[in-house]
Design a protein around this motif. Structure first.
Motif, PDB file in Angstrom:
ATOM      1  N   ILE A  59       0.816  -1.202   0.000  1.00 11.39           N
ATOM      2  CA  ILE A  59       0.000   0.000   0.000  1.00 11.39           C
ATOM      3  C   ILE A  59       0.857   1.263   0.000  1.00 11.39           C
ATOM      4  CG2 ILE A  59      -2.076  -0.946   1.066  1.00 11.39           C
ATOM      5  CD1 ILE A  59      -1.050   0.132   3.751  1.00 11.39           C
ATOM      6  N   ILE A  60       0.347   2.252  -0.713  1.00 10.32           N
ATOM      7  CA  ILE A  60       0.896   3.603  -0.648  1.00 10.32           C
ATOM      8  C   ILE A  60       0.174   4.290   0.498  1.00 10.32           C
ATOM      9  CG2 ILE A  60       1.161   5.801  -1.854  1.00 10.32           C
ATOM     10  CD1 ILE A  60       1.111   4.112  -4.481  1.00 10.32           C
ATOM     11  N   ILE A  61       0.943   4.777   1.442  1.00  9.69           N
ATOM     12  CA  ILE A  61       0.378   5.220   2.713  1.00  9.69           C
ATOM     13  C   ILE A  61       1.157   6.422   3.226  1.00  9.69           C
ATOM     14  CG2 ILE A  61       1.856   3.595   3.951  1.00  9.69           C
ATOM     15  CD1 ILE A  61      -0.263   3.173   6.023  1.00  9.69           C
ATOM     16  N   GLN A  62       0.522   7.231   4.032  1.00  9.69           N
ATOM     17  CA  GLN A  62       1.191   8.370   4.641  1.00  9.69           C
ATOM     18  C   GLN A  62       2.362   7.885   5.500  1.00  9.69           C
ATOM     19  OE1 GLN A  62      -1.474  10.955   6.735  1.00  9.69           O
ATOM     20  NE2 GLN A  62       0.164  12.155   7.689  1.00  9.69           N
ATOM     21  N   ASP A  63       3.482   8.562   5.393  1.00 11.71           N
ATOM     22  CA  ASP A  63       4.701   8.150   6.087  1.00 11.71           C
ATOM     23  C   ASP A  63       4.483   8.024   7.599  1.00 11.71           C
ATOM     24  OD1 ASP A  63       7.605   7.709   6.426  1.00 11.71           O
ATOM     25  OD2 ASP A  63       7.590   9.713   7.299  1.00 11.71           O
ATOM     26  N   GLU A  64       3.808   8.990   8.187  1.00 14.04           N
ATOM     27  CA  GLU A  64       3.570   8.946   9.636  1.00 14.04           C
ATOM     28  C   GLU A  64       2.773   7.708  10.032  1.00 14.04           C
ATOM     29  OE1 GLU A  64       1.553  11.678  13.186  1.00 14.04           O
ATOM     30  OE2 GLU A  64       1.475  12.338  11.090  1.00 14.04           O
ATOM     31  N   ALA A  65       1.753   7.387   9.256  1.00 13.73           N
ATOM     32  CA  ALA A  65       0.947   6.198   9.546  1.00 13.73           C
ATOM     33  C   ALA A  65       1.768   4.930   9.368  1.00 13.73           C
ATOM     34  CB  ALA A  65      -0.278   6.164   8.637  1.00 13.73           C
ATOM     35  N   ALA A  66       2.597   4.883   8.330  1.00  7.51           N
ATOM     36  CA  ALA A  66       3.430   3.708   8.087  1.00  7.51           C
ATOM     37  C   ALA A  66       4.350   3.442   9.265  1.00  7.51           C
ATOM     38  CB  ALA A  66       4.249   3.901   6.812  1.00  7.51           C
ATOM     39  N   ARG A  67       4.927   4.489   9.821  1.00  4.06           N
ATOM     40  CA  ARG A  67       5.834   4.318  10.958  1.00  4.06           C
ATOM     41  C   ARG A  67       5.098   3.846  12.203  1.00  4.06           C
ATOM     42  NH1 ARG A  67       7.555   8.978  12.317  1.00  4.06           N
ATOM     43  NH2 ARG A  67       6.811  10.332  10.638  1.00  4.06           N
ATOM     44  N   LYS A  68       3.851   4.271  12.371  1.00  2.90           N
ATOM     45  CA  LYS A  68       3.064   3.802  13.507  1.00  2.90           C
ATOM     46  C   LYS A  68       2.761   2.317  13.398  1.00  2.90           C
ATOM     47  CE  LYS A  68       0.736   8.100  14.814  1.00  2.90           C
ATOM     48  NZ  LYS A  68      -0.569   8.802  14.915  1.00  2.90           N
ATOM     49  N   TYR A  69       2.460   1.875  12.181  1.00  2.00           N
ATOM     50  CA  TYR A  69       2.143   0.461  11.993  1.00  2.00           C
ATOM     51  C   TYR A  69       3.397  -0.402  11.998  1.00  2.00           C
ATOM     52  CZ  TYR A  69      -2.793   1.204  11.049  1.00  2.00           C
ATOM     53  OH  TYR A  69      -4.121   1.499  11.188  1.00  2.00           O
ATOM     54  N   ALA A  70       4.474   0.093  11.423  1.00  2.00           N
ATOM     55  CA  ALA A  70       5.708  -0.695  11.313  1.00  2.00           C
ATOM     56  C   ALA A  70       6.517  -0.677  12.602  1.00  2.00           C
ATOM     57  CB  ALA A  70       6.555  -0.179  10.152  1.00  2.00           C
ATOM     58  N   GLY A  71       6.421   0.421  13.359  1.00  2.00           N
ATOM     59  CA  GLY A  71       7.186   0.510  14.599  1.00  2.00           C
ATOM     60  C   GLY A  71       8.682   0.394  14.366  1.00  2.00           C
ATOM     61  N   ASN A  72       9.361  -0.263  15.289  1.00  2.00           N
ATOM     62  CA  ASN A  72      10.802  -0.474  15.187  1.00  2.00           C
ATOM     63  C   ASN A  72      11.131  -1.301  13.937  1.00  2.00           C
ATOM     64  OD1 ASN A  72      13.296  -2.381  16.064  1.00  2.00           O
ATOM     65  ND2 ASN A  72      13.440  -0.409  17.102  1.00  2.00           N
ATOM     66  N   PRO A  73      12.128  -0.945  13.115  1.00  2.00           N
ATOM     67  CA  PRO A  73      13.196   0.032  13.331  1.00  2.00           C
ATOM     68  C   PRO A  73      12.922   1.415  12.750  1.00  2.00           C
ATOM     69  CG  PRO A  73      13.717  -1.253  11.401  1.00  2.00           C
ATOM     70  CD  PRO A  73      12.390  -1.766  11.911  1.00  2.00           C
ATOM     71  N   TYR A  74      11.726   1.671  12.239  1.00  2.00           N
ATOM     72  CA  TYR A  74      11.439   2.961  11.620  1.00  2.00           C
ATOM     73  C   TYR A  74      11.023   4.014  12.639  1.00  2.00           C
ATOM     74  CZ  TYR A  74      11.270  -0.181   7.630  1.00  2.00           C
ATOM     75  OH  TYR A  74      11.572  -1.131   6.697  1.00  2.00           O
ATOM     76  N   SER A  75      10.504   3.558  13.754  1.00  2.00           N
ATOM     77  CA  SER A  75      10.010   4.456  14.782  1.00  2.00           C
ATOM     78  C   SER A  75       9.874   3.659  16.072  1.00  2.00           C
ATOM     79  CB  SER A  75       8.652   5.032  14.363  1.00  2.00           C
ATOM     80  OG  SER A  75       8.157   5.932  15.324  1.00  2.00           O
ATOM     81  N   ARG A  76       9.419   4.308  17.108  1.00  2.00           N
ATOM     82  CA  ARG A  76       9.124   3.577  18.340  1.00  2.00           C
ATOM     83  C   ARG A  76       7.883   2.724  18.128  1.00  2.00           C
ATOM     84  NH1 ARG A  76       9.260   7.716  23.303  1.00  2.00           N
ATOM     85  NH2 ARG A  76       7.545   8.640  22.116  1.00  2.00           N
ATOM     86  N   GLU A  77       7.776   1.657  18.881  1.00  2.00           N
ATOM     87  CA  GLU A  77       6.604   0.802  18.764  1.00  2.00           C
ATOM     88  C   GLU A  77       5.353   1.575  19.205  1.00  2.00           C
ATOM     89  OE1 GLU A  77       6.916  -1.825  17.194  1.00  2.00           O
ATOM     90  OE2 GLU A  77       8.684  -2.973  17.767  1.00  2.00           O
ATOM     91  N   SER A  78       4.220   1.195  18.641  1.00  2.00           N
ATOM     92  CA  SER A  78       2.937   1.758  19.038  1.00  2.00           C
ATOM     93  C   SER A  78       2.006   0.600  19.389  1.00  2.00           C
ATOM     94  CB  SER A  78       2.334   2.567  17.891  1.00  2.00           C
ATOM     95  OG  SER A  78       1.980   1.702  16.811  1.00  2.00           O
ATOM     96  N   MET A  79       0.848   0.914  19.912  1.00  2.00           N
ATOM     97  CA  MET A  79      -0.109  -0.155  20.188  1.00  2.00           C
ATOM     98  C   MET A  79      -0.455  -0.884  18.900  1.00  2.00           C
ATOM     99  SD  MET A  79      -3.738  -0.102  22.232  1.00  2.00           S
ATOM    100  CE  MET A  79      -4.653   0.827  21.003  1.00  2.00           C
ATOM    101  N   ARG A  80      -0.594  -0.138  17.797  1.00  2.00           N
ATOM    102  CA  ARG A  80      -0.937  -0.760  16.521  1.00  2.00           C
ATOM    103  C   ARG A  80       0.150  -1.712  16.048  1.00  2.00           C
ATOM    104  NH1 ARG A  80      -3.352   4.507  13.249  1.00  2.00           N
ATOM    105  NH2 ARG A  80      -5.370   4.574  14.301  1.00  2.00           N
ATOM    106  N   SER A  81       1.392  -1.294  16.133  1.00  2.00           N
ATOM    107  CA  SER A  81       2.483  -2.154  15.655  1.00  2.00           C
ATOM    108  C   SER A  81       2.590  -3.415  16.507  1.00  2.00           C
ATOM    109  CB  SER A  81       3.814  -1.388  15.651  1.00  2.00           C
ATOM    110  OG  SER A  81       4.258  -1.098  16.962  1.00  2.00           O
ATOM    111  N   LEU A  82       2.421  -3.272  17.815  1.00  2.00           N
ATOM    112  CA  LEU A  82       2.546  -4.428  18.706  1.00  2.00           C
ATOM    113  C   LEU A  82       1.396  -5.411  18.526  1.00  2.00           C
ATOM    114  CD1 LEU A  82       3.751  -2.584  21.937  1.00  2.00           C
ATOM    115  CD2 LEU A  82       5.121  -4.041  20.438  1.00  2.00           C
TER     116      LEU A  82
END
Length: 288
Positions: free
Chosen positions: A124-147
């Protein structure tokens, strides 16, 4: 009512679309679902590489154009309707390849990842901020969604777009995200609901750190031992721990915490979903 074409930015460069498909694992045996085909630039390239494409288009004018354009393309079926009401495939393996409307990202991914027969791959083509929330580490800190999703799916950002790759030009950055279903889930099916409740409970509990958020399910001695064995501070925020550490904490929760304390988290995930549904309903009914 918000129209999808008002919240969706379309690709226009065929060479870029071809490059994106080459970066995927789509081949001639694949069944593809495309959410919001728009003008059909992605659909057209998928049709030359996949076995069958189902394009679900909500905008009636775009639907009419797509029906006309792909009228004689045997492996493309254009369906008019809301993807959120579309019945996913229950008996066949399939993949998703889409430039999705950003305003319903969460609802789309919840539908796809919670279905009994989820896609083998989601591109999917997705907003960068949303992608990082879903992907979590290593792109960003983990979120409830990623976990919540990582026991069952793997995440990888495989392309970063320029804003000028789209029309109209978006004000946010966009990426191409690959969500791959794991062949072997990291949590037993019998414990999947408990895991969802566990993560939802901790992230929704009052407090700023693990010590405060887990005080009703872990004793101080238990949490201190876990922190030393796994490698974290009891004053850490939940988002500071990566998924692998959370998995170890949950495994201890199953065997090291009494049933009475485990019952404290029961149905927490469903409660959060219901709360979110009520918020969405209020927002839909709000008159501007």
């Amino acid at each position: 009512m918000i129209k999808i074409q008002d919240t969706q930015n379309f690709l226009y460069n065929r060479r870029l679309v071809v490059d994106l498909i080459k970066k995927s694992n789509i081949d001639k045996d694949d069944i593809i679902i495309e959410i919001g085909p728009g003008k059909g630039i992605i659909t057209n390239e998928l049709a030359t590489r996949a076995k069958r494409i189902y394009g679900i288009e909500y905008d009636v004018h775009l639907y009419d154009e797509l029906k006309s354009r792909f009228l004689n393309v045997e492996n493309v079926e254009i369906i008019y309707g809301d993807f959120l009401e579309f019945n996913l495939l229950e008996k066949y393996k399939y993949k998703v390849f889409s430039n999705i409307p950003y305003n319903i990202t969460a609802k789309i991914l919840l539908k796809l990842t919670s279905f009994s027969n989820p896609p083998e791959d989601i591109y999917i083509i997705i907003q960068d901020e949303a992608a990082r929330k879903y992907a979590g580490n290593p792109y960003s800190r983990e979120s409830m969604r990623s976990l919540l999703l990582k026991p069952y799916f793997e995440f990888k950002i495989i392309h970063r777009f320029r804003n000028t790759d789209f029309v109209p030009v978006p004000k946010v950055n966009s990426v191409f995200l690959h969500i791959k279903k794991r062949e072997n889930t990291l949590i037993d099916k019998k414990n999947s609901d408990l895991y969802n409740d566990f993560i939802a409970y901790i992230f929704s509990s009052s407090g700023n750190n693990l010590k405060e958020k887990t005080k009703n399910i872990f004793s101080y001695k238990q949490l201190k031992r876990l922190s030393e064995n796994i490698g974290f501070q009891i004053t850490d925020s939940p988002v500071n721990l990566n998924f692998e550490k959370w998995l170890k904490i949950f495994q201890y929760f199953i065997i090291g915490v009494s049933i009475d304390k485990q019952k404290l988290i029961y149905n927490e995930y469903v409660r959060l979903l219901n709360e979110q549904s009520k918020i969405d309903k209020r927002n839909r009914n709000f008159k501007y």
